[in-house]
Design a protein around this motif. Sequence first.
Motif, PDB file in Angstrom:
ATOM      1  N   VAL A  23       0.841  -1.197   0.000  1.00 12.35           N
ATOM      2  CA  VAL A  23       0.000   0.000   0.000  1.00 12.35           C
ATOM      3  C   VAL A  23       0.876   1.248   0.000  1.00 12.35           C
ATOM      4  O   VAL A  23       0.637   2.190  -0.763  1.00 12.35           O
ATOM      5  N   ARG A  24       1.902   1.259   0.823  1.00  9.34           N
ATOM      6  CA  ARG A  24       2.803   2.431   0.862  1.00  9.34           C
ATOM      7  C   ARG A  24       3.484   2.615  -0.499  1.00  9.34           C
ATOM      8  O   ARG A  24       3.621   3.728  -0.981  1.00  9.34           O
ATOM      9  N   GLN A  25       3.907   1.524  -1.130  1.00 10.26           N
ATOM     10  CA  GLN A  25       4.580   1.608  -2.430  1.00 10.26           C
ATOM     11  C   GLN A  25       3.656   2.194  -3.497  1.00 10.26           C
ATOM     12  O   GLN A  25       4.104   2.931  -4.369  1.00 10.26           O
ATOM     13  N   GLN A  26       2.371   1.883  -3.447  1.00  9.65           N
ATOM     14  CA  GLN A  26       1.429   2.350  -4.460  1.00  9.65           C
ATOM     15  C   GLN A  26       0.832   3.718  -4.137  1.00  9.65           C
ATOM     16  O   GLN A  26       0.106   4.283  -4.958  1.00  9.65           O
ATOM     17  N   SER A  27       1.140   4.251  -2.963  1.00  9.58           N
ATOM     18  CA  SER A  27       0.587   5.540  -2.541  1.00  9.58           C
ATOM     19  C   SER A  27       1.438   6.692  -3.058  1.00  9.58           C
ATOM     20  O   SER A  27       2.644   6.555  -3.265  1.00  9.58           O
ATOM     21  N   LEU A  90     -11.309  -7.999  -6.242  1.00 10.33           N
ATOM     22  CA  LEU A  90     -12.084  -7.255  -5.247  1.00 10.33           C
ATOM     23  C   LEU A  90     -12.034  -5.750  -5.524  1.00 10.33           C
ATOM     24  O   LEU A  90     -13.049  -5.058  -5.423  1.00 10.33           O
ATOM     25  N   GLY A  91     -10.870  -5.226  -5.885  1.00 14.41           N
ATOM     26  CA  GLY A  91     -10.753  -3.799  -6.170  1.00 14.41           C
ATOM     27  C   GLY A  91     -11.698  -3.360  -7.271  1.00 14.41           C
ATOM     28  O   GLY A  91     -12.367  -2.329  -7.161  1.00 14.41           O
ATOM     29  N   THR A  92     -11.782  -4.149  -8.327  1.00 11.01           N
ATOM     30  CA  THR A  92     -12.686  -3.823  -9.427  1.00 11.01           C
ATOM     31  C   THR A  92     -14.135  -3.847  -8.947  1.00 11.01           C
ATOM     32  O   THR A  92     -14.921  -2.942  -9.254  1.00 11.01           O
ATOM     33  N   ARG A  93     -14.506  -4.839  -8.163  1.00 10.82           N
ATOM     34  CA  ARG A  93     -15.886  -4.912  -7.650  1.00 10.82           C
ATOM     35  C   ARG A  93     -16.193  -3.731  -6.736  1.00 10.82           C
ATOM     36  O   ARG A  93     -17.300  -3.180  -6.778  1.00 10.82           O
ATOM     37  N   MET A  94     -15.216  -3.320  -5.942  1.00 11.32           N
ATOM     38  CA  MET A  94     -15.409  -2.162  -5.070  1.00 11.32           C
ATOM     39  C   MET A  94     -15.641  -0.903  -5.901  1.00 11.32           C
ATOM     40  O   MET A  94     -16.565  -0.126  -5.624  1.00 11.32           O
ATOM     41  N   GLY A 122      -2.566  -2.713 -11.193  1.00 12.00           N
ATOM     42  CA  GLY A 122      -3.788  -3.331 -10.688  1.00 12.00           C
ATOM     43  C   GLY A 122      -4.926  -2.332 -10.554  1.00 12.00           C
ATOM     44  O   GLY A 122      -6.048  -2.588 -10.997  1.00 12.00           O
ATOM     45  N   SER A 123      -4.641  -1.181  -9.958  1.00 11.29           N
ATOM     46  CA  SER A 123      -5.677  -0.161  -9.807  1.00 11.29           C
ATOM     47  C   SER A 123      -6.045   0.459 -11.146  1.00 11.29           C
ATOM     48  O   SER A 123      -7.222   0.759 -11.399  1.00 11.29           O
ATOM     49  N   ARG A 124      -5.079   0.645 -11.997  1.00  9.18           N
ATOM     50  CA  ARG A 124      -5.371   1.191 -13.331  1.00  9.18           C
ATOM     51  C   ARG A 124      -6.350   0.262 -14.055  1.00  9.18           C
ATOM     52  O   ARG A 124      -7.337   0.705 -14.628  1.00  9.18           O
ATOM     53  N   LYS A 125      -6.065  -1.014 -14.016  1.00  7.43           N
ATOM     54  CA  LYS A 125      -6.931  -2.004 -14.667  1.00  7.43           C
ATOM     55  C   LYS A 125      -8.322  -2.001 -14.038  1.00  7.43           C
ATOM     56  O   LYS A 125      -9.335  -2.077 -14.738  1.00  7.43           O
ATOM     57  N   ALA A 126      -8.399  -1.881 -12.710  1.00 11.39           N
ATOM     58  CA  ALA A 126      -9.687  -1.892 -12.019  1.00 11.39           C
ATOM     59  C   ALA A 126     -10.555  -0.711 -12.454  1.00 11.39           C
ATOM     60  O   ALA A 126     -11.759  -0.873 -12.696  1.00 11.39           O
TER      61      ALA A 126
END
Length: 173
Positions: A23-27, A90-94, A122-126
């Motif tokens: 999480v820290r790395q992606q923030s 899960l991220g995509t569903r959220m 991952g977040s970009r794809k979501a």
Amino acid sequence: MEWIKVQAEDELLILKWANDPEVRQQSFKQETITPEAHHTWFSQILNRPTSLLLFAVEDNIKKGLLRLELEEEQVIISYSVADYARGRGLGTRMILECSSIARQYFPDSRRLMGEVKKENTGSRKAFIQSGYTEEATERGFRYTLEIEPLPKIDCRSDSVMGIYVEANRVIGW
């Protein structure tokens, strides 16, 4: 998946998730969050009417955290998925459910927006899979989705902003 509103007693769990190395790395702010700084932020955001913190729950296990912040007519999305629940969509569903939640909790909102570092595939794809428009920025990418507000209905019930809450569980809208 169901949604449970974050409570004061969830403060340490959220700090633990926020300080997870991935999480820290992606923030955008990668420094470890101190307990003192987290407590100040958490105390403020928990009681702010323009903020909503929800846990994504499956099989009675908290697996993700969704934060929505209303800024004028735009709702800013921030989310994280617990380390034990990553890689399963899960991220995509959220993100897919954000428009329904935002329309109910912030009925005057017109747009959802999330910002993602370019390395966070991952977040970009979501966001893309959830129908958001992608725009490159200096910091990475901005994702937006225009939403239509719900029609105003004069109805009397025990619900808050159309979100029916029972023992801190969101059970429908």
